[in-house]
Design an enzyme around this catalytic site. Sequence first.
Site, mmCIF file in Angstrom:
data_model
loop_
_atom_site.group_PDB
_atom_site.id
_atom_site.type_symbol
_atom_site.label_atom_id
_atom_site.label_comp_id
_atom_site.label_asym_id
_atom_site.label_seq_id
_atom_site.Cartn_x
_atom_site.Cartn_y
_atom_site.Cartn_z
ATOM 1 N N ASP A 87 0.900 -1.141 0.000
ATOM 2 C CA ASP A 87 0.000 0.000 0.000
ATOM 3 C C ASP A 87 0.938 1.189 0.000
ATOM 4 O OD1 ASP A 87 -1.478 2.274 0.958
ATOM 5 O OD2 ASP A 87 -3.068 0.876 1.490
ATOM 6 N N HIS A 88 1.060 1.855 -1.134
ATOM 7 C CA HIS A 88 2.159 2.824 -1.231
ATOM 8 C C HIS A 88 2.025 3.983 -0.244
ATOM 9 C CE1 HIS A 88 -0.435 5.255 -3.878
ATOM 10 N NE2 HIS A 88 0.389 6.247 -3.655
ATOM 11 N N HIS B 10 -5.744 2.884 1.276
ATOM 12 C CA HIS B 10 -4.929 4.007 1.745
ATOM 13 C C HIS B 10 -5.533 4.715 2.971
ATOM 14 C CE1 HIS B 10 -2.937 3.246 -1.925
ATOM 15 N NE2 HIS B 10 -3.625 4.035 -2.708
HETATM 16 C C1 BG6 Z 1 -3.555 5.018 -6.236
HETATM 17 C C2 BG6 Z 1 -4.906 5.121 -6.863
HETATM 18 O O1 BG6 Z 1 -3.478 3.891 -5.405
HETATM 19 O O2 BG6 Z 1 -3.294 6.179 -5.470
HETATM 20 C C3 BG6 Z 1 -4.999 6.372 -7.725
HETATM 21 O O3 BG6 Z 1 -5.172 3.986 -7.651
HETATM 22 C C4 BG6 Z 1 -4.614 7.578 -6.929
HETATM 23 O O4 BG6 Z 1 -6.305 6.536 -8.260
HETATM 24 C C5 BG6 Z 1 -3.285 7.367 -6.226
HETATM 25 O O5 BG6 Z 1 -4.520 8.674 -7.823
HETATM 26 C C6 BG6 Z 1 -2.981 8.506 -5.278
HETATM 27 O O6 BG6 Z 1 -1.675 8.365 -4.816
HETATM 28 P P1 BG6 Z 1 -0.825 9.621 -4.369
HETATM 29 O O7 BG6 Z 1 0.454 9.046 -3.864
HETATM 30 O O8 BG6 Z 1 -0.669 10.493 -5.577
HETATM 31 O O9 BG6 Z 1 -1.644 10.304 -3.306
#
Ligand code: BG6
Length: 492
Positions: free
Chosen positions: A179-180, A242
Site C-alpha cells: 500500500d504505497h 490508503h
Molecule cells: C492510487 C490510486 O493507489 O493512489 C490512484 O489507484 C490515486 O487513483 C493514487 O490517484 C494517489 O496516490 P498519491 O500518492 O498520488 O496520493
Amino acid sequence: IKNDNQILVIFGASGDLTARKLIPAIHNLYKKNYLPEKYAIVGVGRTAYNDEEFRKKVVYDNEHLKQENGDSKEEFASLVHYHALDTSKAEDYPGLAKRLYSIDEEFGTNCNVIFYLSVPPSLYGVIPKHLASAGLNEEKTGWTRLIIEKPFGYDLQSAQELNKVLLEDYNEDQIYRIDHYLGKETVQNLLVPRFSNSIFEPLWNRNYIHRVEITSAESVGVEKRGGYYDGSGAMRDMVQNHLLQLIALVAMEPPVKSDAFSIRNEKLKVFQSLRPLTPEEIRKNVIRGQYMASKIKGEEVIGYREEEGVPKDSRTETYVALKFFIDNWRWAGVPFYIRSGKKLPTRVSEVVIHFKPNHHHIFSNNQEINKQNMLVIRIQPDEGILLKFGMKVPGAGFEVENVNMDFSYSDLTDAYVPDAYERLLLDCMQGDATLYARGDSVLAAWEFIDPILKAWKEDQSIPIYGYPAGTWGPENADELIEGKNMAWRYPC
Ligand code: BG6
C-alpha cells in the site's frame, strides 16, 4: 543496512508502474549504495523484448530516471534483464525458472528472489500458483518473497479467496501486500508525534479529541485509467486501503515495539473495532459523488462519464465521504470523517485532529468549535505538521485569535525524503514487513467496506450526487459533520 544478494523479478514489466516508479526507486537505491553487492532485475511480460530493448525502455530512455552530472546509466543497466512469457500459461514458467537459475549462478544471488506483481488483479492468484508449480516458491538455499500491488481483492469474498490461494503455496511472511501510502515518510511519521512525545499521547483519546477528519483530495480526474477505475471507484481505490491505513495509524494503541508484529497487531485491532454501518447509516453517513463537466479557471473540463473507457451511464463514485465510529475504549463516541475524491480543487492529503473546547469559556470569542485547537498532519504536498492554538490579540481586552505553529519537512534542507516505493522495496529486500498490509487486517478492512458496496449495488435508490469538476464534491457531504459552527477543513 544489511541486504542479502538477490534478484527482483517484475511481472508487468512493460507497464507504467515499472518505468514510472519501480525502476527509478531501484536506481535511487543503487545510487545510494543500498543495493547488495550482487543484485539483478528481471522484467517479465508478454511483449517480446530482448535484454537490450528492455534496458533502452526502462533505463536509457526512461524520463523518470534521475540522472545527475557524470552519472552513467550503463552499470545500472547491466543489472537489468528481460524474460518474455505469457503470465497466464503454466507451461511458460519452467522456462522462467531456468532463466532465473542461470542469472542466479551468474550473479551469485543465493536463490533469494522477490517477485513483484505489477499486473492486473485478475492475475494475483494465477502468477503465484504458476510460480509454485515450477518450484519457484520453494526456499531451498535462499528466500522467496511476493509483493502484491493493490487492490487486494475486489470485495471481502474475493480478498478471502485470494488470501487462501496464496497461503496454499506461500507463508504469510513471504507475502508483502503493498500500500504505497505506508511508504510515504509523512504517513510513517503519524506514529512519531504520538509515541515519541509526552505532550500528545495523553490527549489522544475521547476525553480531549472531538473528532478526527481525513481528507485525500486529488485535482486530477481518472486520466487514462477510466477502464480500470470504473470497475473500482473511490471506495475501493482509496478508502478501503490508503485511507483506512491512515485511520489505523491515527487510532491504534501504542505497539509494544516498533516491529512488524507489534505494529500490525495494533492496526488489526483498529479494523476489528470499526463499527459496522447499518443500512440506514449507509444511506445517511456515506455520501458518494461523481464529477460532472465544468469550467476550471476558464477552461472546459469533461465530466467522468465522458472520460475514455467510462460508460455513459456509469454509477461509479469518484468521490466519497463517510462518517463512522471506532468502538473501543479510546475512541468511544468520537466521530471519524473521511473524504476522498478526484477533480477536487486541489491535491492535498491531511489528517486533522480537532480537540474539544474548554469547559468554561472566559474569553468571549473563543467558543466556536472550529476555532479550537487543531493538529493538522499534512501528508502531501507541503509535508509537515501544523498546530493551531489561541493567542491574545495585542491591545485592550482579551480577544483571542487562532495562530499556527508550523513545521515543514522542506525546512530540513538536507533531509532526503525517499519516494514511497524506494522505502517499501528496501524494506522488502531486508525482510521487513512493518509497512506492508497483513492478510488478516486487509480482510478486516474489507469487512467494514463490503456492506457499503453491497448496499450501493443492490439498492439503486441510494443516490449518487453529481458535483462540478473543480469543486469540493457534493454539498450533502457537509451535512455529515453535525454541530454548530462545524465543517470540514478546506485546505487551499
Ligand atoms: C492510487 C490510486 O493507489 O493512489 C490512484 O489507484 C490515486 O487513483 C493514487 O490517484 C494517489 O496516490 P498519491 O500518492 O498520488 O496520493
